[in-house]
Enzyme design. Structure first.
Site, PDB file in Angstrom:
ATOM      1  N   GLY A  14      16.270  15.899  -0.897  1.00 24.46           N
ATOM      2  CA  GLY A  14      17.406  15.246  -0.248  1.00 24.46           C
ATOM      3  C   GLY A  14      18.063  16.039   0.869  1.00 24.46           C
ATOM      4  N   ASN A  16      17.524  15.644   4.013  1.00 21.73           N
ATOM      5  CA  ASN A  16      17.917  14.639   5.024  1.00 21.73           C
ATOM      6  C   ASN A  16      19.145  13.871   4.556  1.00 21.73           C
ATOM      7  OD1 ASN A  16      15.959  14.382   7.445  1.00 21.73           O
ATOM      8  ND2 ASN A  16      14.607  14.711   5.688  1.00 21.73           N
ATOM      9  N   ARG A  64      11.137  -5.346 -12.775  1.00 18.30           N
ATOM     10  CA  ARG A  64      11.718  -6.456 -12.020  1.00 18.30           C
ATOM     11  C   ARG A  64      13.238  -6.509 -12.177  1.00 18.30           C
ATOM     12  NH1 ARG A  64      11.030 -12.373 -11.819  1.00 18.30           N
ATOM     13  NH2 ARG A  64      11.354 -12.257 -14.044  1.00 18.30           N
ATOM     14  N   MET A  88       9.468   8.156  -2.215  1.00 19.97           N
ATOM     15  CA  MET A  88       8.010   8.225  -2.374  1.00 19.97           C
ATOM     16  C   MET A  88       7.360   6.975  -2.953  1.00 19.97           C
ATOM     17  SD  MET A  88       7.373  11.008  -0.968  1.00 19.97           S
ATOM     18  CE  MET A  88       5.674  11.369  -1.378  1.00 19.97           C
ATOM     19  N   ILE A  90       6.382   2.811  -2.578  1.00 12.50           N
ATOM     20  CA  ILE A  90       6.217   1.758  -1.573  1.00 12.50           C
ATOM     21  C   ILE A  90       7.160   0.612  -1.948  1.00 12.50           C
ATOM     22  CG2 ILE A  90       4.565   0.140  -0.534  1.00 12.50           C
ATOM     23  CD1 ILE A  90       3.193   2.677  -0.119  1.00 12.50           C
ATOM     24  N   ASN A 105      13.037   4.569   8.130  1.00 13.04           N
ATOM     25  CA  ASN A 105      12.402   5.657   7.384  1.00 13.04           C
ATOM     26  C   ASN A 105      12.204   6.856   8.313  1.00 13.04           C
ATOM     27  OD1 ASN A 105      10.868   6.990   5.309  1.00 13.04           O
ATOM     28  ND2 ASN A 105       8.989   6.383   6.349  1.00 13.04           N
ATOM     29  N   HIS A 107       9.545  10.005   8.947  1.00  8.81           N
ATOM     30  CA  HIS A 107       8.179  10.410   8.588  1.00  8.81           C
ATOM     31  C   HIS A 107       7.824  11.718   9.310  1.00  8.81           C
ATOM     32  CE1 HIS A 107       4.078   9.820   7.237  1.00  8.81           C
ATOM     33  NE2 HIS A 107       3.689  10.201   8.438  1.00  8.81           N
ATOM     34  N   ASP A 143       4.143   3.045   7.240  1.00  7.58           N
ATOM     35  CA  ASP A 143       4.473   3.881   8.405  1.00  7.58           C
ATOM     36  C   ASP A 143       4.095   3.226   9.728  1.00  7.58           C
ATOM     37  OD1 ASP A 143       5.375   5.837   6.609  1.00  7.58           O
ATOM     38  OD2 ASP A 143       3.403   6.770   6.476  1.00  7.58           O
ATOM     39  N   GLU A 172      13.747  16.965  11.912  1.00  5.83           N
ATOM     40  CA  GLU A 172      14.152  15.744  11.192  1.00  5.83           C
ATOM     41  C   GLU A 172      15.667  15.661  11.038  1.00  5.83           C
ATOM     42  OE1 GLU A 172      10.452  14.705   8.215  1.00  5.83           O
ATOM     43  OE2 GLU A 172      12.192  15.687   7.375  1.00  5.83           O
TER      44      GLU A 172
HETATM   45  C1  GRF Z   1      10.847  14.599   4.774  1.00  9.41           C
HETATM   46  O1  GRF Z   1      10.013  15.564   5.323  1.00  9.41           O
HETATM   47  C2  GRF Z   1      10.476  13.230   5.255  1.00  9.41           C
HETATM   48  O2  GRF Z   1       9.867  13.234   6.490  1.00  9.41           O
HETATM   49  C3  GRF Z   1       9.496  12.755   4.222  1.00  9.41           C
HETATM   50  O3  GRF Z   1       9.929  13.314   3.016  1.00  9.41           O
HETATM   51  C4  GRF Z   1      10.650  14.518   3.279  1.00  9.41           C
HETATM   52  C5  GRF Z   1      11.945  14.436   2.526  1.00  9.41           C
HETATM   53  O4  GRF Z   1      12.636  15.639   2.511  1.00  9.41           O
HETATM   54  N1  GRF Z   1       9.426  11.313   4.229  1.00  9.41           N
HETATM   55  P1  GRF Z   1      14.105  15.716   1.924  1.00  9.41           P
HETATM   56  O5  GRF Z   1      14.052  15.132   0.523  1.00  9.41           O
HETATM   57  O6  GRF Z   1      15.006  14.962   2.826  1.00  9.41           O
HETATM   58  O7  GRF Z   1      14.414  17.175   1.880  1.00  9.41           O
END
Ligand code: GRF
Length: 185
Positions: A14, A16, A64, A88, A90, A105, A107, A143, A172
């Protein structure tokens, strides 16, 4: 400024999420993170929900009832944007359809290159000189949704998966907030 309500979906550390929470507490940032969803109770990123006192929900992504519940919550909380940040699982097609154009999202590659997992390993194997990250809208193909913003980083000859991940994450952490500002412009 009247902020829109947003929800962040996580599965892991987490970092981000934390940056987004911090940005969202700035006066001029367009969203307020009012809800956090994780598909696992073991995500250490949930600590940020506790530290910043944001309500959270542990989603059983294959159940569900759990999905129905989360849909109800997102509606009740008037969520205008869902930010996937290291989520993680879908998302189900039905879910994406319900929030069409409202899910984004981040990536760790310069899409359309390196969709899916293990991006750093593949970038290094191909001896690329540049990589980066992409913030994009989510559609029902992995993606593949419309790009909002990309940031590039240079790959040094000494870089390995760990160092590359670090560099990309620094990018990011700037890219996600900038992309959200762009979404609401
Ligand atoms: C990030 O590198 C993002 O690009 C990918 O998963 C990672 C998540 O990192 N989808 P965090 O949990 O935000 O540290």
């Amino acid at each position: 400024m009247v902020k829109k309500n947003a929800c962040v979906f996580i599965s892991g550390t987490g970092t981000n999420l934390q940056v987004l929470i911090k940005s969202s507490r700035e006066y001029n940032f367009p969203i307020n993170i009012s809800y956090i969803v994780s598909n696992t109770k073991n995500a250490s990123g949930l600590n940020f929900a506790k530290i910043y006192k944001i309500p959270y929900y542990i989603l059983n992504a294959n159940n569900r009832l759990s999905l129905e519940l989360i849909l109800q919550q997102l509606k009740k909380k008037n969520i205008s944007l869902i930010c996937l940040a290291g989520y993680m699982k879908i998302l189900k097609k039905k879910f994406i359809k319900k929030f069409n154009g409202k899910i984004i999202n981040i990536h760790p590659s310069l899409l359309p290159k390196y969709k899916g997992l293990d991006t750093f390993k593949r970038v290094l194997k191909n001896k690329d000189k540049i990589t980066g990250c992409t913030v994009h809208y989510v559609n029902d193909k992995l993606d593949s949704g419309q790009k909002i913003l990309q940031k590039k980083i240079f790959i040094g000859s000494n870089d390995n998966e760990k160092s590359l991940k670090k560099k990309v994450q620094v990018a990011e952490h700037k890219a996600y907030s900038e992309a959200i500002i762009r979404v609401f412009k």
